[in-house]
Design a protein around this motif. Sequence first.
Motif, PDB file in Angstrom:
ATOM      1  N   ILE A 157       0.949  -1.146  -0.228  1.00 53.25           N
ATOM      2  CA  ILE A 157       0.083  -0.065   0.094  1.00 53.25           C
ATOM      3  C   ILE A 157       0.855   1.321   0.172  1.00 53.25           C
ATOM      4  N   CYS A 207      -9.476   1.450  -6.515  1.00 55.54           N
ATOM      5  CA  CYS A 207      -8.168   1.946  -6.092  1.00 55.54           C
ATOM      6  C   CYS A 207      -7.874   1.298  -4.720  1.00 55.54           C
ATOM      7  N   VAL A 208      -8.615   0.432  -4.061  1.00 52.72           N
ATOM      8  CA  VAL A 208      -8.319  -0.257  -3.036  1.00 52.72           C
ATOM      9  C   VAL A 208      -8.665  -1.708  -3.251  1.00 52.72           C
ATOM     10  N   HIS A 224      -3.332  -7.628  -0.133  1.00 54.85           N
ATOM     11  CA  HIS A 224      -4.000  -6.170   0.070  1.00 54.85           C
ATOM     12  C   HIS A 224      -3.221  -5.163  -0.717  1.00 54.85           C
ATOM     13  N   ASN A 226      -3.438  -1.095  -2.496  1.00 50.32           N
ATOM     14  CA  ASN A 226      -4.134   0.056  -2.183  1.00 50.32           C
ATOM     15  C   ASN A 226      -3.391   1.284  -2.847  1.00 50.32           C
ATOM     16  N   SER A 229      -3.428   4.778   0.399  1.00 54.96           N
ATOM     17  CA  SER A 229      -2.870   4.913   1.751  1.00 54.96           C
ATOM     18  C   SER A 229      -1.738   6.039   1.962  1.00 54.96           C
TER      19      SER A 229
END
Length: 355
Positions: A157, A207-208, A224, A226, A229
């Motif tokens: 992220i 976007c996430v 995960h 992202n 962040s």
Amino acid sequence: MTQDEPLRAAVVGAGYWGPNLARNFRNSPDWDLVAVCDLDADRARRVVGARSTVEVMTSTAELLARDDVDAVAIATPARTHASLALAALDAGKHVLVEKPIADGSARGREMVARAHEVGRVLMVDHTFCYTPVVLKMQELIATGALGDVLFVDSVRINLGLVQPDVDVFWDLAPHDLSILDFILPGGLVPRGVAAQGADPIGAGQPCVGYLTLPLAGGAIAHVHVNWLSPTKIRQMVVGGSRRTMVWDDLNPNQRLTVYDRGVVLDELTNGGKKAAVNVSYRLGDAWAPALPEREALGQMVAELAASIRQRRSPRTDGAAGLRVLGVLEASRRSLDHGGGLVEVEPAHPLLEVRA
């Protein structure tokens, strides 16, 4: 050309990644960089430098017609990978292509098949697979130091650049997926993919995002990614039945830590049947393996040269690229089906260099 003579390389694409490839080909004893090709001649000229003897070109057709090019490195948008790679293979060149291998599995499989037909190396630039830390992670798993892999948690992220043409999965997840493909025994062959994505800023694409990958034997991997962040985290936790390792890419002093800790299950039986399970915990030491300092791209171009000279598939071959691409495509189908688990199309790998 003898085994001792340098091979000759050309780089196509002088944008973000091409200059890094050009620099490593230049610095490698295995290679001579002979040309950099880009539609923008000024941009290519900035890569090679004012006093360089490396030729600046703007036509890939003219580049591929040259007899003094053994391999072509493609650092262009994914939608152009297949057409450029197929043309290079048809011209008798070995090919290194930036990730992902293509923008669709059908085109990627065509690339792998063509490389096999013409007896040329097709290699995918899964850069992290050439870093000392990922090589050590693969070694620890392969030698059984971790035991059976039970879970993987990966986080990548950052407050990054929102891409106009790809979502956050296609932009960031290939790094983590290529690492999983390299370190897991048998490669990345999940039983399915479930993807959940969000677009809270209205960019028009996720976007996430979160990927859930059930693995063989009941293990599971979670990724995960992202763009939004404010803090940057690049971390992967691989839990095994014997030990767990944690990779923190932003900690240069201790990128990898191995924990000799875990859960111990003692089964209680009654008349030969399992009656209960006692759970206890093993609390051992933590240690950090010593890792050499060397640039991953330097190792990658050395592996490309070795695979060409030894007429073998490279460490990150076309089949590896197809496995990663298959998961990315499955993520799109999962998003279209509300985040449910979908199957991954088989990669159908082929031997790329004839013995």
